[in-house]
Motif scaffolding. Structure first.
Motif, mmCIF file in Angstrom:
data_model
loop_
_atom_site.group_PDB
_atom_site.id
_atom_site.type_symbol
_atom_site.label_atom_id
_atom_site.label_comp_id
_atom_site.label_asym_id
_atom_site.label_seq_id
_atom_site.Cartn_x
_atom_site.Cartn_y
_atom_site.Cartn_z
ATOM 1 N N ASP A 186 0.823 -1.239 -0.060
ATOM 2 C CA ASP A 186 0.193 -0.029 -0.011
ATOM 3 C C ASP A 186 0.776 1.427 0.109
ATOM 4 O OD1 ASP A 186 -2.246 1.504 0.239
ATOM 5 O OD2 ASP A 186 -2.141 1.587 2.501
ATOM 6 N N ILE A 236 -0.328 -0.066 -4.451
ATOM 7 C CA ILE A 236 -1.400 -0.873 -5.118
ATOM 8 C C ILE A 236 -2.442 -1.536 -4.009
ATOM 9 C CG2 ILE A 236 -1.598 -3.103 -6.738
ATOM 10 C CD1 ILE A 236 1.046 -2.572 -7.712
ATOM 11 N N GLY A 237 -1.782 -2.236 -2.920
ATOM 12 C CA GLY A 237 -2.563 -2.703 -2.029
ATOM 13 C C GLY A 237 -3.199 -3.774 -2.396
ATOM 14 N N VAL A 238 -2.565 -4.901 -2.768
ATOM 15 C CA VAL A 238 -2.889 -6.260 -3.512
ATOM 16 C C VAL A 238 -3.583 -6.934 -2.053
ATOM 17 C CG1 VAL A 238 -2.573 -8.476 -4.307
ATOM 18 C CG2 VAL A 238 -1.409 -6.323 -5.248
ATOM 19 N N LEU A 239 -2.803 -6.747 -0.889
ATOM 20 C CA LEU A 239 -3.265 -7.675 0.312
ATOM 21 C C LEU A 239 -3.539 -6.597 1.352
ATOM 22 C CD1 LEU A 239 0.116 -9.844 0.354
ATOM 23 C CD2 LEU A 239 -2.149 -10.744 -0.192
ATOM 24 N N ASP A 240 -4.507 -7.160 1.872
ATOM 25 C CA ASP A 240 -4.979 -6.319 3.254
ATOM 26 C C ASP A 240 -5.675 -7.531 4.244
ATOM 27 O OD1 ASP A 240 -5.804 -4.382 4.987
ATOM 28 O OD2 ASP A 240 -6.024 -3.138 3.316
ATOM 29 N N CYS A 284 -5.297 -11.356 3.086
ATOM 30 C CA CYS A 284 -5.494 -11.854 1.712
ATOM 31 C C CYS A 284 -5.708 -10.802 0.831
ATOM 32 C CB CYS A 284 -6.770 -12.947 2.004
ATOM 33 S SG CYS A 284 -8.304 -12.008 2.221
ATOM 34 N N SER A 285 -6.080 -11.263 -0.506
ATOM 35 C CA SER A 285 -6.228 -10.585 -1.577
ATOM 36 C C SER A 285 -7.715 -10.044 -1.926
ATOM 37 C CB SER A 285 -5.711 -10.758 -3.113
ATOM 38 O OG SER A 285 -6.027 -12.068 -3.123
ATOM 39 N N SER A 286 -8.314 -9.257 -2.456
ATOM 40 C CA SER A 286 -9.526 -8.835 -2.490
ATOM 41 C C SER A 286 -10.468 -10.239 -2.756
ATOM 42 C CB SER A 286 -9.989 -7.920 -3.520
ATOM 43 O OG SER A 286 -9.516 -8.193 -4.879
ATOM 44 N N PHE A 287 -11.543 -10.361 -1.868
ATOM 45 C CA PHE A 287 -12.294 -11.406 -2.048
ATOM 46 C C PHE A 287 -11.489 -12.517 -2.050
ATOM 47 C CE2 PHE A 287 -14.427 -7.891 -3.979
ATOM 48 C CZ PHE A 287 -15.798 -7.934 -3.299
ATOM 49 N N LYS A 329 -9.313 -14.105 -3.448
ATOM 50 C CA LYS A 329 -9.105 -14.399 -4.530
ATOM 51 C C LYS A 329 -7.335 -15.075 -4.538
ATOM 52 C CE LYS A 329 -12.366 -12.221 -7.502
ATOM 53 N NZ LYS A 329 -12.556 -10.781 -8.111
ATOM 54 N N GLU A 379 -4.775 -7.815 -8.081
ATOM 55 C CA GLU A 379 -4.119 -6.691 -8.925
ATOM 56 C C GLU A 379 -2.536 -6.688 -8.853
ATOM 57 O OE1 GLU A 379 -6.296 -6.107 -5.931
ATOM 58 O OE2 GLU A 379 -7.863 -6.457 -7.296
#
Lengths: 163, 571
Positions: free
Chosen positions: B157, B162-166, B177-180, B182, B188
């Motif tokens: 972030d 980008i913020g792929v993981l949160d 994890c990544s969004s939803f 996935k 991303e």
């Protein structure tokens, strides 16, 4: 599921009302959930790019609060309290009865024909009335399994009439 | 007024340190932490830096600002117990398969446990059933080893923007994890791999291709050739605990090692880096004159290229069409080496050793393949090279250096400094600014482009024309530059972007580092090699000239485009 442009317009209006302000994310998600009864994935991606925050962050917020749901919900939402007081007063029986009656599986589950969603919640703050459940916006106290069945039957009947 | 703290009874002066942890560490007390990196925001999740303040409060040092006359104790009985409990709790939720973990020996959790003398865990081992994510070519995620320190989250972030993981979910269900939830491949992610670099445990690691390479090496029908990137020689010594005084000597040792492993030829990516510069400088001059698709962006960093393709497709035409040095090495090798070794093309296996995880992804790009066969078959990281050396039992420190094979082993200093941030720019300037004067030192002429800042803006005079160049590390800075270009706020002619801090030498395939001094040492090694070399300008590379003459008809035909350039598209 593809959402039409009209639906994006609704979200856009919600975003506009909140001045595209990142810090108002929770209010935005609340408004979206009010509109769709849940938070559709593509809408969350749309919000993410509109507010320049990462989809992962939005997913984090949406999964942090139990108020938000990422699954489509039924028309009527039944919340059974399973807080300490209700638990002692055998709220688990109410959940079992609902499950059997509505053939629901799992903890938070969508019931057939999108009519009901059954959820357990931690405390509704009405411990004196334990066990408590809420159907949509109505609170019912000291509920028995029989009472649950009759409440469900009434709603099912209304739904049949509407059809 | 001088401000002071009392640390373990000793009076310590301080000025503008943002937290007491920095002051304590300055006093040579290596207070344990797990989630603290001075590069980005303090997060305070690991609670290992708890200290006693003024004899009563127990506070995290990383997020407590210093106050005058504060009395701090770092090793009271209570604090020692707190630390132990924290590490035990972390271990209780950790997949403790240390014997088969890639991060073993360099894992910070392992180190902590050892330093605190933990040999018994009072809590039951509960590890959530989460599956390994093997979806990408570059990285492997193992959520069972995640300790939720959030370092990867903050890096992605705050540095890459980008913020792929949160974090997702809460309480005992919390996870990164990544969004939803996935897999990484559908997220991303641009595969820079810095999350793996900063991960204290083995929860995110570069994906290994070592086994494939061993298989190819032991196949009697195959000839395996290899090339090492400039940055590799600057970092490999760290793994073996040797101080590197001479980068060229280390490179020579790597050559010896690779030969004895069975590689038929050992080449240098610096050769194709020279080639890249010749092509890229040529392209730049042409585009500058035509004023077409300006500003021009470098395209040697695959994470940056992917970033543009994914987030700024309208800027794709600004990317240089030149292949990266790895891309050129692959295509040239597949074209000329089979003949040289007297084998058919299908029996040639091309390997590269890079400091980078995104290069693994780059090698699999369809644009960098011919007739469905990738130009570079396998990409190893510096870490994987070290593993192969250890596996083979070769004693690196005792080996004698040997020379790179020709023709793809010859290079000038330009090809070497490619590994540093600013290196591409400097090399291109050396190529285009024709200074015949002997008075000017070729090495130092453009050294003003060097530096540690993540965004450096420089002005260069080219034939009485002033050029604006931006040298950028970190994709968040790149994003800002692109936004500024979009609204015409800044007038750049040339943009060098590297996704990793410090450029390739700070890549995620390098041995993981936490201290900035490690990166500084690597940068210095590359500049020292350049200094010691005879040739510094890429156009002076005799073998590059030879390749153009022998195979590309003096750079005058469509071959050049086919083998040395490529196209990008919106992904």
């Amino acid at each position: 599921m593809k959402l039409s442009c009209i639906k994006y317009k609704i979200v856009y209006r919600i975003l506009e009302k909140n001045n595209f302000d990142k810090s108002r994310l929770i209010s935005i998600l609340q408004a979206v959930q009010k509109e769709y009864k849940y938070l559709p994935e593509e809408i969350l991606f749309f919000i993410a790019s509109s507010l320049s925050i990462s989809p992962a962050k939005i997913y984090g917020v949406a999964t942090f609060f139990t108020h938000f749901t990422l699954q489509p919900k039924g028309k009527h939402i039944i919340k059974v309290c399973d807080g300490t007081a209700c638990h002692i007063k055998k709220s688990i029986n109410l959940i079992d009865v609902l499950r059997n009656k509505l053939e629901a599986k799992g903890k938070n589950c969508l019931i057939k024909e999108n009519i009901f969603t059954v959820e357990t919640v931690s405390c509704l703050g009405a411990c004196g009335l334990a066990p408590v459940l809420i159907i949509d916006y109505d609170v019912y106290g000291q509920v028995t399994p029989d009472k649950v069945i009759s409440l469900i039957d009434v709603i099912l009947e209304q739904e049949m009439v509407k059809k | 007024m001088t401000k002071y703290l009392v640390v373990n009874g000793k009076k310590v002066l301080f000025n503008d340190e943002k937290n007491i942890l920095e002051i304590i560490r300055r006093e040579n007390i290596d207070l344990l932490t797990f989630c603290y990196y001075s590069e980005f925001s303090a997060y305070g999740s690991c609670r290992l830096c708890m200290v006693e303040v003024n004899g009563k409060d127990i506070l995290p040092a990383c997020s407590t600002p210093p106050e005058n006359a504060m009395k701090i104790r770092t090793n009271t009985e209570q604090i020692i117990e707190i630390r132990k409990i924290i590490v035990e709790l972390l271990l209780a939720n950790h997949d403790r398969e240390c014997t088969i973990c890639v991060k073993s020996k360099v894992c910070q959790l392992q180190t902590l446990s050892k330093r605190l003398g933990i040999n018994d865990i009072r809590f039951k081992n509960i590890v959530n059933e989460k599956t390994k994510d093997l979806s990408t070519y570059s990285l492997v995620r193992e959520p069972r080893k995640c300790v939720l320190c959030g370092t990867c989250v903050r890096f992605c972030d705050e540095v890459q923007g980008i913020g792929v993981l949160d974090f997702a979910n809460r309480g005992s269900q919390s996870m990164v994890c990544s969004s939803f939830n996935k897999d990484l491949e559908s997220s991303e992610c641009v595969y820079c791999g810095q999350c793996a670099r900063v991960c204290p445990t083995g929860a995110i690691v570069p994906k290994s291709e070592v086994d494939y390479v061993w298989t190819a090496l032991s196949d009697p029908n195959k000839k395996v050739i290899v090339a090492i990137a400039p940055a590799v020689r600057a970092a490999i010594c760290e793994v073996f605990g040797i101080v590197c005084n001479d980068g060229s000597e280390v490179a020579g040792k790597i050559v010896t090692v690779l030969h004895s492993m069975g590689f038929a030829k050992v080449f240098d990516i610096s050769f194709s880096a020279d080639m890249t510069i010749v092509e890229e400088a040529d392209e730049f001059i042409r585009r500058l004159e035509e004023n077409k698709n300006m500003p021009m962006f470098t395209s040697c960093c695959p994470a940056w290229v992917k970033f543009v393709e994914k987030y700024y497709p309208d800027f794709i035409s600004n990317l240089s069409s030149c292949r990266s040095p790895q891309g050129m090495y692959g295509s040239v090798a597949k074209k000329i080496i089979p003949k040289m070794l007297g084998i058919s093309k299908k029996d040639l296996v091309v390997v590269s050793i890079m400091p980078c995880t995104a290069k693994k992804f780059e090698a699999k790009r369809i644009e960098l393949s011919k007739d469905g066969i990738p130009d570079v078959d396998y990409v190893l990281t510096t870490q994987e090279l070290a593993r192969m050396i250890e596996e083979s039992g070769l004693q690196f420190e005792k080996l004698k250096p040997s020379l790179f094979d020709m023709p793809l082993g010859f290079k000038t200093g330009s090809g070497i400094i490619f590994g540093n941030s600013g290196g591409v720019t400097e090399a291109i300037l050396r190529n285009i600014v024709n200074n015949k004067s002997n008075k000017i030192d070729e090495v130092d002429q453009f050294s003003f482009v060097r530096g540690e800042e993540d965004l450096r803006e420089i002005k260069v005079n080219l034939n009485k024309r002033e050029l604006n160049v931006a040298i950028i590390c970190g994709l968040k800075n790149a994003r800002k530059a692109l936004e500024d270009i979009r609204i015409n706020k800044c007038k750049y002619n040339f943009l060098e972007v590297m996704a990793c801090p410090g450029g390739c030498i700070g890549g995620a395939g390098q041995p993981a580092y936490t201290n900035l001094s490690v990166r500084r040492a690597r940068t210095k090694i590359l500049y020292e090699i350049d200094k010691a070399m005879e040739l510094h300008k890429p156009q002076d590379n005799l073998y590059v000239q030879k390749i153009y003459k022998d195979y590309f008809d003096n750079s005058n035909n469509c071959y050049v485009h086919e083998y040395l350039h490529t196209k990008y598209k919106h992904k």
